[in-house]
Every structure is written in C-alpha cells, then in structure tokens.
Design an enzyme around this catalytic site. Structure first.
Site, mmCIF file in Angstrom:
data_model
loop_
_atom_site.group_PDB
_atom_site.id
_atom_site.type_symbol
_atom_site.label_atom_id
_atom_site.label_comp_id
_atom_site.label_asym_id
_atom_site.label_seq_id
_atom_site.Cartn_x
_atom_site.Cartn_y
_atom_site.Cartn_z
ATOM 1 N N GLU A 1 9.304 5.690 -17.109
ATOM 2 C CA GLU A 1 7.915 6.124 -17.306
ATOM 3 C C GLU A 1 7.348 5.568 -18.609
ATOM 4 O O GLU A 1 6.182 5.182 -18.684
ATOM 5 C CB GLU A 1 7.841 7.658 -17.335
ATOM 6 N N SER B 1 15.070 18.651 -18.400
ATOM 7 C CA SER B 1 13.931 19.479 -18.749
ATOM 8 C C SER B 1 14.384 20.666 -19.586
ATOM 9 O O SER B 1 15.461 21.223 -19.362
ATOM 10 C CB SER B 1 13.269 19.978 -17.460
ATOM 11 N N LYS C 1 16.353 19.374 -13.256
ATOM 12 C CA LYS C 1 15.618 18.128 -13.429
ATOM 13 C C LYS C 1 16.448 16.958 -13.965
ATOM 14 O O LYS C 1 17.267 17.126 -14.859
ATOM 15 C CB LYS C 1 14.412 18.357 -14.357
ATOM 16 N N HIS D 1 0.826 -1.224 0.000
ATOM 17 C CA HIS D 1 0.000 0.000 0.000
ATOM 18 C C HIS D 1 0.858 1.272 0.000
ATOM 19 O O HIS D 1 0.454 2.270 0.592
ATOM 20 C CB HIS D 1 -0.936 0.071 1.219
#
Lengths: 504, 504, 504, 504
Positions: free
Chosen positions: A293, A280, A286, A158
């Site tokens: 992803e 980025s 970044k 969880h």
C-alpha cells in the site's frame, strides 16, 4: 558576518536564515563529500593553468582532506549560520589556514556552478545504485519465470477476468517494463554526466580556466558549454529524472496494486510473506499488505515532487534564481523513495507464495475462455468473426441466466442458438468445445511473438537474459570508471599533500 | 515481537520497518503530546461508562504523566521498532506497569481513530497559530496604509504601466485577500474540530462507549458520527486545508513577485531591507531578494503537496488503507512552510523602504493616464467612448513615434487628430489636458466603492479595522477555550493520580 | 482592425489570434448570455447615475435583446477575429446602431472586471445545479438505507475483511460525506456571489459609478470592494471551487472503486446494471464497469485541472495578467466533469443489484469477527485487552494453519491456548463463542453514536433527513432569488425597449 | 444494439454514452485516418498468413478506401452511438458489405491493441512535426546570433543585474537547451515507433498472426513484444512524452518571462512587434505581451496534463482499464499547445526589436562589473580572492551610500579602503579601473569554453551549425521513411482493390 557581506550594513535576520537554510543545510549532508571533491578538482585545475600557486593548493588540499576525515568520523556538523555546504567548507578552510591562503579556494567559480557540480556527482552515483536495484528486481522476476511458465492464471481487464495467461507471462511483462526504465536511465545519465564547472555565476569567469581538466579528473563524458545555459538549466535534469522516477513508480505501483488485490481473501491468488505484512492493533485476525500500500501511496508522492519541481521552474526568467534551491528536496526525497520502493517490491516478489490451484481454478471459470469459442464457430460454421462473437455472447447470457458456467456448455446449445440466430446448421461436438475452452490449451495456442505460450515465454526469457547481461556489464563499467577516477584523484591529492609536508 | 503479532509466524522484515516507519516516526514527534492527551481522555471516558476500573485508570494516567514529563525533558525517543507513536506510548506504559494493567489502555479504540484524534488536535492548534500570524501580517499592511494614502504609484497589468494608484491601495488589496483566507480557516476549523474518537477501526466498537464525554473533555464542537465516514475521510480535511494553504501561498507569492520585480534596479520602486536579502559568493555588488524568491518557490511546494495528498486519496476504496499515512508529511511540511512564509512576508513588508519619488515619477510617465483623456474628449467633443478610445490611441501612437510622452501632448494635436479622424471640431486647452492626466488627480477622481482615492481608501481602512478586531477576538476565544479544556483535563488527571498515590 | 488598435501600426498576427483566442472563444459560448445581462445591468446603472442618456441606453438594450434572441435561436456565432465574447458583443451592437451610440456601451468598465462578472454569474448558476445533483445522489443513497439496515456485509481495511457492517451503514457514510461537500459549496457561494463590476481595469474608473445598483439588480450578496483585489483575485475562486470539486471527486472515486472491486467476479458483492456497463469488441463474455472506471479516472483530471489553475496563478505579480484567461478551461471542463460524474454515480447506485447472500456469507468468514472474541476472553478470563488480543491472534494463526475458519473454533482450543500462554484457567462454552462471533449480533452490539447497529443507523437516517430538507430548501431559495432578479431585469429591459419603440 | 451486446439484456444508458464517449469521439477525429491504415495493414497480414481470404480482404480494403475518401471530403461523421472510432469504422464497413464479410475485419485483434496502434502512428507524425518546429525556432535564434555577438547586455540573477553578456550569448543558451529537447524526442521516438498490434485484448490471440508483417508495412523499428506489457503500458509513453513537453514548455516559458520582463517600460531592453502584442479595451496606451503571457500560462497547463496522465495511471492494476481512455485528452491537447507555443515564440523572436543602446547602458551601470575589480585587486595587491571580494563589497557600499556608480570609482578610494581594511599599500591607476570595469572588455575576457566572448560564441555557433544540420537530416529521413511506407501501402491497397474490381 557572511563572507559576501562587504556591501551590507545589517546582518541577515535570523528568521531569514531559518527560512532559507534550515531544510537546505540538512539536505546538504548528501553533498558535502562531493563538494570537497569538486573543490579539490577545481583548485588542482587552477594550479595547472597557472592561476593558483602550488604551495597554496597543497595547503588547501591538506585542509580539505582533514575536513573529509572529520566528516567521515562524524566530527563535523554543517552550521546554518554559514548558509550552505559551500560556505561551511570555505569557512572551515579559512579558519584553519587563514584568509590569505584559504581565501583563494573559491576563486574563479560561483556557488551557482559549484552546486550544479555537487548535484551531478551525487545524482550519477545514485543513478548507478538505482540501476543496480532495478536489475536485482528484474532478476527476481526472471527467477519466478523459470518456475512458472506452466502456472496458468487469469489475466484481468477492468478488474474482470479476461483471458488465461501464466504467472511467468505476468513476470515477463514487468521485466520488459523495467528494461525500458533502465534504458531511460542510461539516456539521462549521458546528459547528466557533463561538466558544469566553469559556468561561474552565469557568464563564465574572467580567468583563463580550462574546463576540460576538471572534466577529465571527474570522469565526465563532456562539458555542458554555454555558461548561461548551464545555470538556467538547473532543475531541468531534476525534472527529467523525476519524470523517469514517476514512470518507474507507476510500474511498481501497478505491481503493488496487483499484489494487494490478489492477496485479498476474495481473489486469494497469492499470499504475501508475513515479513512483508503487518497486523492490526485491534483486530487480531488482520494481516495487511502495508508495504505494498505504501509503494502505491509513495508513487503519488513522486508524481507530486515532479509537479513541485516543474512548478518551481516554470515562470522563472533565465539565469539563476534562488527558487532553484527548492528543487533539491524533491530530488533527494524522491531518490530515497525510489530506492526503498524497488527494494520492497523485490522483497515481496521474492517471498510471495503463489496459490497455483486457485489460479488454475479461476482460469477455468467465469467464461474466461469464451473468446476461444468464436474461433471454433468460425471454423465449423463458416461464419464471420463478428457474427460468431454475437452468438457466443448470447450463449454466455443464457448460461449466466441459468447459473451455469462455460464448462456446462453443450454442443446442442450452440447448434440451437446458431439455428435461431442466423438460421444456419453446423455440426460440433462436446469434445470440440472442451478442447477450445481449456485454459492451458488456450495459453499454448498463443505462440506468436509476445504471446503467453510456454514456448514463446521461454524464448523471450532467453532473449532478455542476454539483454540483462549486457546492461549489467554496462552499469558495472560505469561504476568502475567513476570509482577509478576518484581513486586517481585521491592518490593525486595525497601526493600533493605529502609534497607539502615534505617541504614543511 | 509486535503487539499485534499473535497470528504471525515471522518478524517484520527490517526493510519494511524502515520503509513504513522511518519518516513517519519522525513526523510523530509533533503528535506525541496529543497522543498522550487523547489516551488520557479515552481512558477517563472508559472509566466513566464503567468499562475501566478506577485503579487501572489511575495507574495508566500516572504512567502517561511520567511519559509526558520525560518527553518534555527530552528524555524519551520514539523507536522505529514500535512502528508509530501509538505503539511507542503503549509499549512505554506496559513496560512500566505490566500488560495486565497497561494492556487495557488501547481497549475500545483502534489506531485508525486514534491517529485522527491526534491529527485534529494538532491541526486545530496550528490553525489558531497560523490565524494569528496572518492577522499580524494584515496589521503590518494596515500600518503601511496609514502612511501611504497619498503615495502615488503605477499599477501594472501585463507587466506594463496601467493606471495610477497609491501604495496604500495596494496594501489594502492584500488586507482584503488575507481576510478572505481567514474566513476560509474559520470555516474549516468548524469541520476539523469534531470528535473522531469512537470510530474504532472502521465500524465503531462493541463496547458501550460514550463519544460525547470525550467530545466535551477535548472541547470539540461536535462529533463526526458515522464510523466508516470518519475513517474513510482521513485525508479529506488535509486536502481542504492544503487547498486553503495553496491559496494563501498564491497571495504571498504574488506579493513576493511584486517585491522582487519592484526592487529590481530597473523598477526601483522599493528597496528591501539588508536583513531580508543576501549576497553573492562571487559578485560583491549583489543584494538579492532571496527570501522573497523562496516564498515564491515554496508556494509551488505547497501546491505539489496538495497534489500528493489528493493523489494518494484518489482511487482508494472506502475504509482504512495504509496509504493514508503518507498524507501526514504533506500536511506537516506545509504547515511549517506556511508559518515561515507568512513571517517572512511580514518581515519584508515591515522593513521595506518605499522610493516615493520614483513611484511618482513612474506614475507620471509612460502614458499611464491616457485613459483619462478619453473622458475629456467625450465631454468636450461629445463623442462616444469607443471613438474617443481610438483617437487617444492614435495620439499615443504619434507621441511614441516622436519619442514624446503624454506630458508633451498639446491641445492642438488633439484638435487636429479629431478633425482628421472624424471630421469634428472641438475646443480644448492645454490646461484641460494637464488636469486630466495628472496622476494624483486621477487617483482622487476614483472615489466610488473600492476605488483608490484617499477618501475611499481610508473608508475601507476604517471598515477593515473593525473586522480585524472582531476576528482577532474570535481567534482569541477559540484559543482560550482549547487552553482551558487542557487545563481542566490536566487538573483532573493530577487529581486522579494523587488519589492513586494516596491509596498506595 | 481591433477596437483597441489606435496606437498599433500592424495587425495582430493570425498565429497570435489562433493561439490566444481559439479555445477561449469556444469556452465563451457558456458566457455570452451572462455577458449580455451584465452589459444591460452596467448600462442601466450608467443611466441611473446620469452618465448615459436614456435614449442611448434604450438603443443599446434593444440591440442586446436582439442579439440574445439571435443567440438563443442559434443564429449568432462568436468570431475569433473579435478576440472574445466581450468584443464580439460590442462589435454586434456597434455594427447595428453605430459607434456613436454603441460605442458608449463599454464606458466605465474594462474587460477585466466584465469577465469576472460573467464568470461569477455563470459559476453561481452551476453551483446551484451541482448542489441539486448532489442532493439527488444523497437521496438515492437514503433510499438504499431504508431497505438495507439489516443487509450485513464485510467492511474492508487494506482490501482485507475487517469487521461486519450493513450496506445501509455504508450508504450513510457517503451521505455524510456529501453533506459536508454541500456545506463547502454553501460557503464558497457567499464569496463568489459578490459584485466585481466597477473594478475597471485594475483601479476603478474615473466616472461616478454606483456599484450597489448593479449589485442589487443582479442579486449579489455584496460587493468585492478593492478594485486591485478584485482583479488580482481572478483565479482564486476558481482554485477554491476546483479544490472542492477535487474533494467531491475523491468521494465519487471512492464509491466507484468500491463498485468496481465489489462487482469483480471474485468479490461478487454487487452487480452493476447492464445499462451502466459495456462489453468487449473481442471477448464476448465481458461486462465491464466502464462508467465507474471513468469516474475514477476523471477524478484525476479534476485534480490536474486544480494544479493547472494554481500553477497558472503562482508567480504572477498583482494586477491583471493574460495568464488568467487560461484558468477558464480548467474551470469549465471541471464543471462538466462534476455534473456528469455525479449523475453517473447516482445512476449506478440507483440500479445496482445487491447480492445479499454473498454479503452475509463473506461477513461470516475470514475471521471477520475475531475482534469480538477479545471481549469474551477479557470478561471470562479477566485478562487485559492486549493479552486477549495476542491470544486471539494465536488462535487465528492455528486455525489458518489447519485450514479452518473461526466458526470451527472450539472452547477447548481457547482454554488450552490460554493455559499455555499465560497459565490461566478459564471456562467458556462453544455457545459463548458462537454468540460472540455472529456477524449480525456483532453489528447490533455497536449502537454507540455512529455505530452500524440498525437502531443507530436509523437514528442517523432520520436526523440527516431533516438536514437534507433544510439544505434543499436553502438551495431552492437561492435559485428562486436569482431567477426572480433575472425576471425583474428582463421586465425592466423590455419596458425600456418599448419606451424606445414608442418614441420612435 | 452495440456489436458486443450479445450477453447484455439492456441497452447502454444514454447518460453513460455521453459520459464515456462524448469527448473521446471528438478526439478520435485525429485518429480515424490512422485507424483505417492500421485496419488495412492488419487485414493484409491476416491474408498473408492465410487467415483471411483474398476476396474478403479486397472487399474490406475497398470499403475502407471509400470511407477514407468520404472522411477527407468531410462527408463522414463519427457517431457517439457507436462509441469510438474503431466501432464507427467497423459499423461503416459492415453496413456497406454485410456482416459476413465486414464482420471479419476485427478478427484477431482487440480495440486495446488497435487504439495503441492508432496512437503511435499519430504520435510519431506529431513528434516529427514538433521536431521541425523546434528546429525552426533554433534557426531563428541562430540568425540572431550572427548579428548580435557584440550586442552587450546585462545578464540577471535574482532579477538583479549580475554580469555583462551579449544578446548572441543569450540566444546560444536557448539553442543548446532546445538541442537537448530534440535529443529527448529522438530517444522517445525509438520507443514509440514499435509495433503494439497483435497484443490483442491482453494476452495475444489464438490465431497464427505474424506481427513482423505489420511492423514492416508500417515502418516500425521493432515490436513491443509481451502482450500484457503492451496493454499495461498504455499511458507510459504519454507520460514520457508529456514530461518532455513540460521541459520544452519550461524553456519556452523562460524565454517568454524574459521577453515580458525586458519589454516592460522599466527594463525596456526590447520591444515586441505590434503583431505579437495586443491592446486594452479601456486603456488606449496599452501594448501588452499577451502571446508571451499565454506561453507562460500554457506551460502550466502541460505540467497539469502530465499530472493528470500520471495520476490516471497510478494505482491501476496490470491489464487494460477504461481509465486509460482519459489519457487521450491530455496527450492531444498538449500536442496542440506545444506546436502553437513553439510557433509563437519563433514569431516573437524573429520580429523582436533589440534596444542596443539601452542594453549597453544597463551593462554599464548598477555595479555590474564589480567582480572584475576583484581580479585587479588580487593582482595589484597580492591579496586573496575572498579578501578582495570583501573590499570590493565595501567599496560598492560606500559608492551606493554616496549615490555614485562604479564609473565614479577612483584609484585613491581603493587604495584608502585597502589601507584601512587590511593595512596594505597598493598602487593602482584610474585607468586600471576603467579597463577592468568596461563591460565589453569584461565580456571579451571570458573566452574559455562556454564563455560569452565573441570568439567563443562564434566557435559554439559554428559547432552547433553542424549539429543542427545533422539532426535536421535525421528527421527528414525519418519523415521520408514513414511517407514512403504509407505510399507503398496505398499502392498495394489500390492494386488489391483494382484486382477486386477486375474480378467483379
């Protein structure tokens, strides 16, 4: 005019050509070599059973050989006007050696069984390659196991810290999952590696063909017999394969989600390599886990391709329907995605930096070993599991309310709580508590089959080592057999061609 | 090195470049013109609010203009090394005019809002085009209505003959369905045609930009305001659009299924044009409805793309995630499928041959007007609907067992059956029966709103004619407004460029 | 025997009854009241146009009223033997008042149009309720906005800290998304709220019915006219509705993912209320975000139900096919899921504890305001955006390698880096840096339309307040109109019934 | 208060209880018996390894036995307040024998591994049952084969008549497809039938459990070892199973589509039995293939459930997440659908009436044997396949234009056409033509492996007969082994209980 246009009085509308063939002809690039091989084999068989004259065969083979060379040299392009790879190949042959000879090439088969043959030859090669890529990924995990059987870290349920494990244990879990995926690939391989050729359009052919000859020449494991079943089952193997791919992708996706989460600044359990992250255009600080992803996102694509594939099949009557063609894209796109994704995950795992200190520190906080206290209380207090669970729960509640962690727990607190809850007196020491809640000790205690203790992890490691060796060899054999059959065929074809030349 | 690579110590792995950008850069071909336009507009705005010097602006615009010309001449290719269309364009500009000037181009925006801008400009053009294609299809159906309001045919439920209608009535049903689809496209257009630019990476930018300037220049209907919402909602409009497409495809699929079924030899209600069918490589007699079959199959592809799109979004946290990129393919592939499919169905309907005799003959058999007898029995026998239904059912059963059709029904049989079933005597003539079961009369009787009678069909036809006119004009307006805004922008850009040249 | 069994010689196999009706009859519980209302209205219309005698009407209405009372008292059960709600209701009526009278009830309609009527009455009520639930959720977010326009927190992209925003800004993003969802519900409402009754089985009916009477009595906004279109479009509205639901669920899912992630021990930005979490049967320390996890999982269920629905429709010919029935489950299950999920998210947001200190602390670390330095460098150094981006990137790299954060950045480091990179000298103070990188100042600087500054957030808040007021009223009107129409109908029915009683 | 509520200060919100447990507790009815068995086995193991005292064990077993009897007598209901079946069972036991004793029951396991155990015991029983149902269906087809090896009928491609086959050949195609499905079920059975118990929450347990004891008692084929893998792979087997089900449903769907199409009035190849069709509430003549239509629709439901299942898994991190629970519904609903659908198709095939005359007549028209003429022309004219194909195509075109069928073809027409096309003279007789195009002769000619000739069909029939025998026995063995293990367990439990009673 199309070769089948005898009964037609109009040409196909350009719109129809575009709509029916534009994507298909592009996908067919992956099939042309297999189409040539299949045609060689089919014609050799026709000759052996006495349907095709040797001279004709040799001319056809020679022209196909020429085409193969042109294709490999990048000098042949599939044209949309000839619909598909099959008609493009026939067109080339007829243009070269005339309809009288070249027009025999397609005898006793249909595009319906031919495309099934092409697809199976293509798929079985791809399965072998995917098999190897997954083996490589498994080995990457196995390497990590060797070095990390003492790297304690939290396991989560969880998204909440649950119990301590080791990084090696996490790696081994994925090894087992991927071994199951390989088993599934082995199972489907047997079904796919059967000969569809000879099913004709739907009902076999009226010529006395011998399907076992083509089976042998192409190193198939058997024949898919009933012609109607052969044709109707197009898309079935694709569905099955895409389902296996979907499961593989949920495995890769799960790993990616872990990596993304763990490389967040807040978790900080790992750091992905610069080579597997991107920056980025606007935020200079970044470093984003883009590759991970995309594995996650592409998993959804394969699930969607599976839906497309099943949706296309569903509701069709038996026999051939043109709808089948649309299963080609989902299959081929998915194969590319799978191969890329396995490689990307291999690369990420191979290069990932493990923050061992952070891992241990998190395994030492957030009450992660509270379960261990239950055991202690049961033994010392002679109380039941459920009662102990409740008491530890209360203790955790009290500690949290005081902003303390489990390490701050004192024996007196336990004794008091037990006194108050169930009116029992027990004796316990602070040292008992520390021994119980130590994450490394907790891990080591779990040495039953499948537990995270070093001993058990290394036992599983050794066992899987053997399994991996065995299945690696199995795939090697498989690839070698296919390779050998192609080499024999090539030799045979060259002999026949040179016979022809000799005669000329 | 990538433009964002300041903080990185390693180059991106080639595998990662391939995995993250290979498909994307191909899809970006559809976006480059929009990307250039968006960059022009963004820089003009920066200049107007005083952030960007005019000299810099003009140089940037001039270089973008050069790029646009190169692209349109087929002399510019997107490179995978620069990741995406945005970085390819920036790279070109910086290479041409130096980082000092060109490096200002991306100020006060992020690729996150930029790609949303590109996509919306692309989508709104595509919606307008799809709108027109569907209008054309509607008009094809309307033409068929005019000529077929007396073409009686059976309507089917459960693949079984149900009741007589006319071919015009069937056409009008599709007209109404497609008008609803156009309404849906109108609704989504309003939501898509809003300005996302200025949302930056996720939280707007620290520069005093004016988002209404870019809104006006690009003829947007409004601004999607909250920056986080703008970025997080990527994929939402795609989902919505793909859902509308899915519904359109179920309409096209339904028509295709009808055409496939009706052009079977057994139904033989219609014949598809030779130009919209294809033959078999082995069976010389074949004329197959391939185009219709592919519409049916491609419908499943769009449903699958919708699943992919929703699956990719689902489970993501707020903000930007690279996963979004993977929604680009499902969108663009679906747009191509929709356009092709609408055109194919238009072509098939336009050229289909209607077998009026067969239609009438089938509308005259298989007990298709049995329902009409209920009415007769109710009136003549003063019995309830349910009782009459049962009696007609029995009569049908008896006729079938004797291998007779409804036309063979005699008044005496009815009278007898009623006598036996409910012990009632009624008087009825054979002529009554024939009037009742005549299919054309049956159709004509159904003249309430939405019924198939000629009168009602023509009333609906006239009404829809007006609606079509109205929405056709609406779409024309919309297209003109967009076109005008692009022309104004181009004029403005050319003026600024020539200013620059003058100064040089 | 079934009421339609006239022509059959055998009873339906029990297996078939179970297979075709078991789930359906359970779902029909949600429709029975609407089925009774629809039947009342249909029979009143038949009477008004002169088809049904008043005495018959009154008896039917009286019996339906009796049934309604029985149902509401829990004293009537739908039986699988009578297939569906429609036949169950007819059976009840006929059993009570005989086939002669009750057998008139189904005149001039079919179950095909009847079920569409039931479903639309059901759906429009559910849309109104869902609309209200989403409005409530929006208001929960709006309340949070008021108190959190200064609650600075990090915004994330790629699970990595991106830029500072406020919690209020995050809330407002969701408000805007849900307002779009309500707009979509408004749009579909118009399409659903049209009268299907009178379409009959597929081709209207041979009786002179007046569809505008039933339209008025049921407060429909119009008539869906073409009978074939009415019947063929079953499932279309369901697809559209499920697509809207899917989008709503991705919104709820996104929020849930944020909540799950942020309530992880590692992020610790928020704490979910005890009442919205659960524990573990074995680990006493656990407090798990189960409700949020289930929202995330149930989002996938609705996406799957949408796929089921579209898949069922796809490939069907025009007209009615029994397949349609299977769209009932996906619709009804989805409605229940949507209502539960909106309520759960409302509850979680309403009760969530926000850890403001942790939020601020994270907004102050991890280089989250590095972008702001670009601006500073551009101004002070007169360098382009891209150059400044690269230099800041390098600085970040250096700081990380030294294990320092942005707050440790000194002006001298910047000056040196610029000197080394582009051989330029600039002057900058440590104070400049601190001003630039302060997260609150960063937020406040972003005051353009849609930015996170307090001013802009409050402007948007006020604006949305008005919009919410307006749409709340709109839904209230809608509900009132439906309610009033039902009340009028009930009054009319009671009058007719009492007329009947008077006469008796 | 929940048993895990020690650390909680508030009760679970009622809304959360409803949202998280309402559907789940209903589904758990299918698991309770397995949950009791699993608990018995777990506690026996704990006792054998010395963790649980014999007196405690016997009390627990005795109470579980009582519960089992109550459940089977319909006197026990699962309550939503206790969340799930596991906590309901524990609650019952503790209520009966006190927390001191009953509170030991859950020691050394978690609900995470417990539910996996329940599910696998449930699934393996269901697989065995589904296996038997499919075997039954296969046997239904086999029976039809015996009687129909001479029943000539057309095979269709693209909904167009293609070539003649026999009804037996069509049946055999399905036999082969279903045998593959059974092979898939055999393969997944091996993976599912492994012991998950002992994985605990995620990392095993700190007690010295012996997982091979529970494995043996439950007749598992092995242990799924790595605890993290066990827990993380929840949903994997469901995905795999639902994928197999999806493929089975496409087979059933294909058969249903054939039956629907062939029982249309226009095809009229078969007639479905009255018991497997239904009527219309309004059209008295209707006899609709509803059951077959629902098989087709329900296939889409299973495909959607597979999507749900995969979508739920995708994107989750490793370990347990509550999302898993939502895979229970798709699994259980799909199992019910599969069982119902296989039975329905068995019933339809068993009772279907075959219109042999119509079949033969259609196999004798529509140019269905045109392919056979190619062969004739090649032999007689010494021309190539492609040339012959074109000439036959032309002949077909001419015949159609004259409204003639293949039977009207004269030798002179062929001779003329060949003369005109390729300027060749051949000799051919009308008798040659009639022999070539006779459908029965055509079928008989196709006697290669997998062809439709009577001889080859009967060879395949005999071969499959043996295979069916073998796999039938295999499944019988499997079921017997499971049954025996349960019987042994029951015996053991009863002995232990009676020991307890004796002692008391």
């Amino acid at each position: 005019m199309k070769p089948w246009s005898g009964r037609f009085s109009k040409e196909t509308d350009k719109l129809v050509e575009e709509y029916t063939a534009a994507e298909d002809i592009t996908l067919d690039k992956k099939l042309i070599i297999y189409d040539i091989i299949g045609t060689e084999v089919h014609n050799i068989m026709l000759n052996r059973v006495g349907i095709l004259e040797t001279a004709t065969l040799n001319k056809i083979l020679s022209t196909l050989d020429e085409l193969k060379n042109l294709w490999e040299a990048g000098k042949f392009a599939l044209k949309i006007d000839y619909e598909d790879v099959h008609m493009n190949v026939e067109k080339f042959v007829i243009d070269k050696i005339g309809e009288e000879t070249g027009g025999m090439m397609h005898l006793a088969r249909s595009r319906n069984d031919q495309v099934l043959l092409d697809l199976r030859l293509y798929i079985r090669d791809e399965i072998c390659e995917i098999f190897d890529l997954i083996l490589e990924l498994i080995n990457v995990f196995m390497e990590k196991v060797e070095k990390n059987s003492e790297t304690v870290m939290p396991a989560y349920t969880h998204f909440q810290p649950a119990q301590p494990i080791t990084f090696a244990f996490w790696c081994m879990a994925h090894v087992d999952a991927f071994i199951r995926d390989l088993t599934r690939l082995n199972e489907i391989f047997k079904r796919i590696n059967t000969n569809p050729l000879g099913a004709g359009a739907i009902a076999g052919v009226s010529w006395s063909i011998d399907r076992s000859i083509t089976m042998d020449l192409l190193n198939f494991d058997g024949i898919q017999e009933n012609a109607l079943d052969v044709i109707s089952s197009r898309g079935e193997f694709t569905s099955e394969l895409l389902a296996i791919f979907s499961i593989i992708m949920t495995h890769l996706g799960k790993i990616s989600t872990d990596l993304i989460l763990w490389s967040s600044k807040e978790f900080n359990l790992i750091e992905l390599d610069d080579a597997f992250t991107t920056g980025s255009s606007i935020m200079p600080q970044k470093k984003n886990p883009d590759a991970a992803e995309l594995v996650r996102a592409k998993a959804n694509k394969i699930i969607g391709y599976l839906s497309q594939n099943l949706g296309i099949l569903q509701g069709l009557p038996s026999g051939y329907n043109r709808d089948f063609q649309e299963t080609k894209g989902p299959l081929m796109y998915s194969i590319d995605i799978i191969k890329g994704s396995v490689k990307i995950v291999s690369g990420m795992i191979k290069t990932v930096k493990i923050n061992k200190d952070r891992m241990l520190s998190l395994a030492n906080s957030n009450f992660i070993t509270a379960t261990e206290l239950i055991d202690l209380l049961m033994k010392k207090g002679n109380i039941s599991f459920r009662t102990a669970h409740k008491i530890v729960g209360k203790l955790v509640g009290v500690l949290i309310s005081k902003d303390l962690d489990l390490n701050n727990l004192k024996a007196t607190m336990i004794e008091e709580t037990i006194k108050n809850s169930i009116n029992k007196e027990i004796e316990i020491t602070d040292d008992d508590i520390q021994k119980a809640i130590n994450p490394w000790k907790t891990v080591q205690r779990r040495e039953h089959i499948g537990g995270p203790s070093k001993k058990e992890v290394l036992r599983m490691y050794k066992d899987r080592k053997n399994i991996i060796k065995e299945i690696t060899e199995k795939n090697l054999d498989r690839k070698n057999n296919i390779k050998k059959s192609y080499e024999s065929l090539e030799k045979l074809v060259q002999t026949l061609i040179s016979n022809k030349k000799t005669k000329e």
